[in-house]
Design a protein around this motif. Structure first.
Motif, PDB file in Angstrom:
ATOM      1  N   ARG A  99       5.793  12.257   6.602  1.00 14.53           N
ATOM      2  CA  ARG A  99       7.134  11.863   6.422  1.00 14.53           C
ATOM      3  C   ARG A  99       7.221  10.579   6.057  1.00 14.53           C
ATOM      4  NH1 ARG A  99      10.025  12.751  12.278  1.00 14.53           N
ATOM      5  NH2 ARG A  99       7.933  11.887  12.857  1.00 14.53           N
ATOM      6  N   MET A 100       6.339   9.894   5.825  1.00 15.35           N
ATOM      7  CA  MET A 100       6.346   8.540   5.477  1.00 15.35           C
ATOM      8  C   MET A 100       5.949   8.406   4.025  1.00 15.35           C
ATOM      9  SD  MET A 100       5.374   6.238   8.628  1.00 15.35           S
ATOM     10  CE  MET A 100       5.474   4.605   7.643  1.00 15.35           C
ATOM     11  N   GLN A 101       6.409   7.444   3.347  1.00 13.02           N
ATOM     12  CA  GLN A 101       6.012   7.092   2.217  1.00 13.02           C
ATOM     13  C   GLN A 101       5.538   5.808   1.989  1.00 13.02           C
ATOM     14  OE1 GLN A 101       9.302   6.620  -0.921  1.00 13.02           O
ATOM     15  NE2 GLN A 101       7.659   7.086  -2.658  1.00 13.02           N
ATOM     16  N   THR A 102       4.256   5.642   1.643  1.00 13.22           N
ATOM     17  CA  THR A 102       3.458   4.282   1.853  1.00 13.22           C
ATOM     18  C   THR A 102       2.925   3.625   0.473  1.00 13.22           C
ATOM     19  OG1 THR A 102       1.461   5.376   2.272  1.00 13.22           O
ATOM     20  CG2 THR A 102       2.840   4.813   4.327  1.00 13.22           C
ATOM     21  N   PHE A 103       3.005   2.440   0.257  1.00 11.36           N
ATOM     22  CA  PHE A 103       2.163   1.898  -0.728  1.00 11.36           C
ATOM     23  C   PHE A 103       1.430   0.630  -0.243  1.00 11.36           C
ATOM     24  CE2 PHE A 103       6.858   2.970  -1.288  1.00 11.36           C
ATOM     25  CZ  PHE A 103       6.909   3.779  -2.362  1.00 11.36           C
ATOM     26  N   ASN A 104       0.229   0.548  -1.334  1.00  9.60           N
ATOM     27  CA  ASN A 104      -0.766  -0.584  -1.069  1.00  9.60           C
ATOM     28  C   ASN A 104       0.073  -1.820  -1.024  1.00  9.60           C
ATOM     29  OD1 ASN A 104      -0.236  -0.267  -3.843  1.00  9.60           O
ATOM     30  ND2 ASN A 104      -1.960  -1.652  -4.293  1.00  9.60           N
ATOM     31  N   TYR A 105      -0.144  -2.579  -0.076  1.00 12.15           N
ATOM     32  CA  TYR A 105       0.553  -4.184   0.223  1.00 12.15           C
ATOM     33  C   TYR A 105      -0.420  -5.036  -0.095  1.00 12.15           C
ATOM     34  CZ  TYR A 105       2.905  -7.952   2.655  1.00 12.15           C
ATOM     35  OH  TYR A 105       3.427  -9.122   3.095  1.00 12.15           O
ATOM     36  N   ARG A 106      -1.359  -5.318   0.848  1.00 11.22           N
ATOM     37  CA  ARG A 106      -2.283  -6.467   0.704  1.00 11.22           C
ATOM     38  C   ARG A 106      -3.646  -6.159   1.544  1.00 11.22           C
ATOM     39  NH1 ARG A 106       1.014  -8.509  -1.702  1.00 11.22           N
ATOM     40  NH2 ARG A 106       1.999 -10.605  -1.565  1.00 11.22           N
ATOM     41  N   SER A 107      -4.832  -6.943   1.123  1.00 17.95           N
ATOM     42  CA  SER A 107      -6.013  -6.435   1.880  1.00 17.95           C
ATOM     43  C   SER A 107      -6.469  -7.714   2.909  1.00 17.95           C
ATOM     44  CB  SER A 107      -7.117  -6.516   0.780  1.00 17.95           C
ATOM     45  OG  SER A 107      -6.902  -5.488  -0.046  1.00 17.95           O
ATOM     46  N   GLY A 108      -6.938  -7.841   3.686  1.00 16.08           N
ATOM     47  CA  GLY A 108      -7.421  -8.487   4.746  1.00 16.08           C
ATOM     48  C   GLY A 108      -8.965  -8.272   5.065  1.00 16.08           C
ATOM     49  N   ARG A 109      -9.351  -9.066   6.106  1.00 12.97           N
ATOM     50  CA  ARG A 109     -10.768  -8.960   6.566  1.00 12.97           C
ATOM     51  C   ARG A 109     -10.961  -9.366   7.879  1.00 12.97           C
ATOM     52  NH1 ARG A 109     -15.370  -7.860   3.902  1.00 12.97           N
ATOM     53  NH2 ARG A 109     -17.156  -8.247   5.435  1.00 12.97           N
ATOM     54  N   ALA A 114      -0.919  10.942   3.328  1.00  9.72           N
ATOM     55  CA  ALA A 114      -1.508  11.119   4.503  1.00  9.72           C
ATOM     56  C   ALA A 114      -2.836  11.861   4.308  1.00  9.72           C
ATOM     57  CB  ALA A 114      -0.606  11.997   5.182  1.00  9.72           C
ATOM     58  N   SER A 115      -3.332  12.500   3.261  1.00 11.28           N
ATOM     59  CA  SER A 115      -4.818  12.931   3.125  1.00 11.28           C
ATOM     60  C   SER A 115      -5.473  12.132   2.800  1.00 11.28           C
ATOM     61  CB  SER A 115      -4.382  14.226   2.177  1.00 11.28           C
ATOM     62  OG  SER A 115      -4.039  13.881   0.993  1.00 11.28           O
ATOM     63  N   THR A 116      -5.426  10.911   2.136  1.00  9.04           N
ATOM     64  CA  THR A 116      -6.494   9.921   1.607  1.00  9.04           C
ATOM     65  C   THR A 116      -6.204   8.628   2.557  1.00  9.04           C
ATOM     66  OG1 THR A 116      -4.824   9.321   0.093  1.00  9.04           O
ATOM     67  CG2 THR A 116      -6.323  11.088  -0.357  1.00  9.04           C
ATOM     68  N   PRO A 117      -7.436   7.942   2.660  1.00  7.88           N
ATOM     69  CA  PRO A 117      -7.227   6.400   3.081  1.00  7.88           C
ATOM     70  C   PRO A 117      -6.205   5.584   2.105  1.00  7.88           C
ATOM     71  CG  PRO A 117      -9.332   6.723   2.252  1.00  7.88           C
ATOM     72  CD  PRO A 117      -8.603   8.268   2.308  1.00  7.88           C
ATOM     73  N   PRO A 118      -5.682   4.569   2.494  1.00  8.94           N
ATOM     74  CA  PRO A 118      -4.964   3.771   1.934  1.00  8.94           C
ATOM     75  C   PRO A 118      -5.769   3.085   0.756  1.00  8.94           C
ATOM     76  CG  PRO A 118      -4.343   3.384   4.073  1.00  8.94           C
ATOM     77  CD  PRO A 118      -5.612   4.196   3.900  1.00  8.94           C
ATOM     78  N   LEU A 119      -5.252   2.955  -0.636  1.00  9.90           N
ATOM     79  CA  LEU A 119      -5.902   2.400  -1.589  1.00  9.90           C
ATOM     80  C   LEU A 119      -5.919   0.776  -1.264  1.00  9.90           C
ATOM     81  CD1 LEU A 119      -4.442   4.397  -4.540  1.00  9.90           C
ATOM     82  CD2 LEU A 119      -6.521   4.807  -3.604  1.00  9.90           C
ATOM     83  N   ARG A 120      -6.884   0.280  -2.006  1.00 10.02           N
ATOM     84  CA  ARG A 120      -6.997  -1.161  -1.581  1.00 10.02           C
ATOM     85  C   ARG A 120      -5.953  -1.899  -2.415  1.00 10.02           C
ATOM     86  NH1 ARG A 120     -10.833  -2.048   1.477  1.00 10.02           N
ATOM     87  NH2 ARG A 120     -12.802  -0.729   1.695  1.00 10.02           N
ATOM     88  N   GLY A 121      -5.097  -2.885  -1.976  1.00  7.06           N
ATOM     89  CA  GLY A 121      -4.277  -3.536  -2.643  1.00  7.06           C
ATOM     90  C   GLY A 121      -4.537  -4.847  -3.061  1.00  7.06           C
ATOM     91  N   LYS A 122      -3.813  -5.571  -3.692  1.00 10.43           N
ATOM     92  CA  LYS A 122      -4.209  -6.799  -4.163  1.00 10.43           C
ATOM     93  C   LYS A 122      -3.898  -7.912  -3.062  1.00 10.43           C
ATOM     94  CE  LYS A 122      -2.789  -6.379  -8.875  1.00 10.43           C
ATOM     95  NZ  LYS A 122      -2.261  -6.949 -10.035  1.00 10.43           N
ATOM     96  N   ALA A 123      -5.119  -8.676  -2.800  1.00 11.18           N
ATOM     97  CA  ALA A 123      -5.096  -9.646  -1.873  1.00 11.18           C
ATOM     98  C   ALA A 123      -3.990 -10.939  -2.185  1.00 11.18           C
ATOM     99  CB  ALA A 123      -6.494 -10.338  -1.600  1.00 11.18           C
TER     100      ALA A 123
END
Length: 311
Positions: free
Chosen positions: A156-166, A302-311
């Motif tokens: 039900r959620m719409q998501t967007f890549n946001y940031r990367s961390g470690r 939901a079917s794929t892992p989140p794409l890497r966003g810009k740090a």
């Protein structure tokens, strides 16, 4: 069934004073009118709310349950009144944000400051939850925006890549590992760990990684808050895995050292999630555009892992 606020307030007053007479006085009702309200309510609910005693009344378990809901209702009404009154002071909207601890520690603060400065008429509230709790809050409409780490659990959620961390490792200055620059997770499993409470994304990730290796996670202590973790590590009660940004800060404040965690999964992606709908509320859309500009925005599924966003 319709329950009027006057009767509910009367129930609360009687429960607190243990007296129908004093409860009626507090709510400015005649005793006969108060007694009838309680009698009618008991009939409608089909339960007894108060047991009459020689020196007053005693609430039943049903009454205690009702009182808990009345108090919750009062809190909601107070929040409603406060929020609506803010519009008279120039506030044009309220943005409810929920995020996991890592996102708050690594990414959100400067973006919240920038957004608040650009939109001073929008009031922002922020709550710290686990990633699973963040998604549930947004999907159920209790929050407008969520920031969390994978996996995405609700379509039900719409998501967007946001940031990367470690993720990084924190050890006491006097620890045998303190002179190391990096460490693998296999090596770390030999030591007692200080971590966040069960359900926290990093804690669950480590538990899964340990199980995949046929090992046990020696979670000696679990607390809420990275500050508490750093202090426990400094005291020599274990080592910890936590986001790199707070780990770097703690290494300057406490007698601890930061090590690099040499694992592919130590790289984490934060995503920004909203309830999927045809058109987002204006305030929410402005926030999404500010943190995930349209020209660089990538939606996750939901079917794929989140794409890497810009740090």
């Amino acid at each position: 069934m319709r329950l009027d606020l006057t009767t509910l307030n009367l129930v609360l007053a009687i429960e607190q004073t243990r007296s129908i007479t004093r409860g009626a006085e507090r709510e400015h009702l005649a005793l006969a009118a108060a007694s009838k309200r309680i009698s009618d309510l008991e009939t409608r609910l089909g339960v007894q709310l108060f047991e009459r005693r020689a020196r007053g009344v005693e609430p039943t378990e049903a009454c205690r349950a009702l009182v808990r809901h009345i108090r919750s209702l009062h809190a909601s009404l107070h929040a409603l009144e406060s929020e609506v009154m803010e519009f008279a002071r120039g506030i044009k909207g309220h943005l409810r944000i929920v995020a996991n601890s890592g996102a708050i520690a690594e990414a959100l603060p400067p973006d919240l400051v920038a957004f608040s400065q650009a939109h001073p008429q929008i009031r922002i509230s922020l709550e710290d939850l686990t990633s699973a709790e963040v998604q549930a809050a947004v999907a159920e409409g209790r929050a407008d925006v969520g920031v969390f780490t994978a996996p995405l659990l609700d379509s039900r959620m719409q998501t967007f890549n946001y940031r990367s961390g470690r993720l990084a490792v924190l050890v006491p200055e006097s620890h045998a590992l303190a002179e190391r620059a990096s460490i693998t997770f296999d090596e770390l499993l030999d030591y007692d760990l200080v971590g966040l409470h069960a359900g926290a994304a990093a804690q669950e990730l480590m538990r899964e990684q340990a199980l995949a290796r046929g090992r046990t996670l020696n979670a000696r202590l679990q607390v809420r808050g990275f500050d508490a973790i750093a202090q426990l590590v400094e005291a020599g009660l274990g080592v910890a895995v936590l986001p790199q940004a707070p780990a770097e800060r703690f290494a300057q404040v406490f007698k601890v050292r930061q090590l690099r965690l040499e694992e592919d999964w130590a790289k984490r992606d934060y995503v920004l999630g909203v309830l999927r709908q045809e058109r987002l509320p204006t305030v929410v859309q402005r926030f999404v555009d500010a943190l995930c500009p349209p020209e660089t925005r990538t939606e996750t599924t939901a079917s794929t892992p989140p794409l890497r966003g810009k740090a």
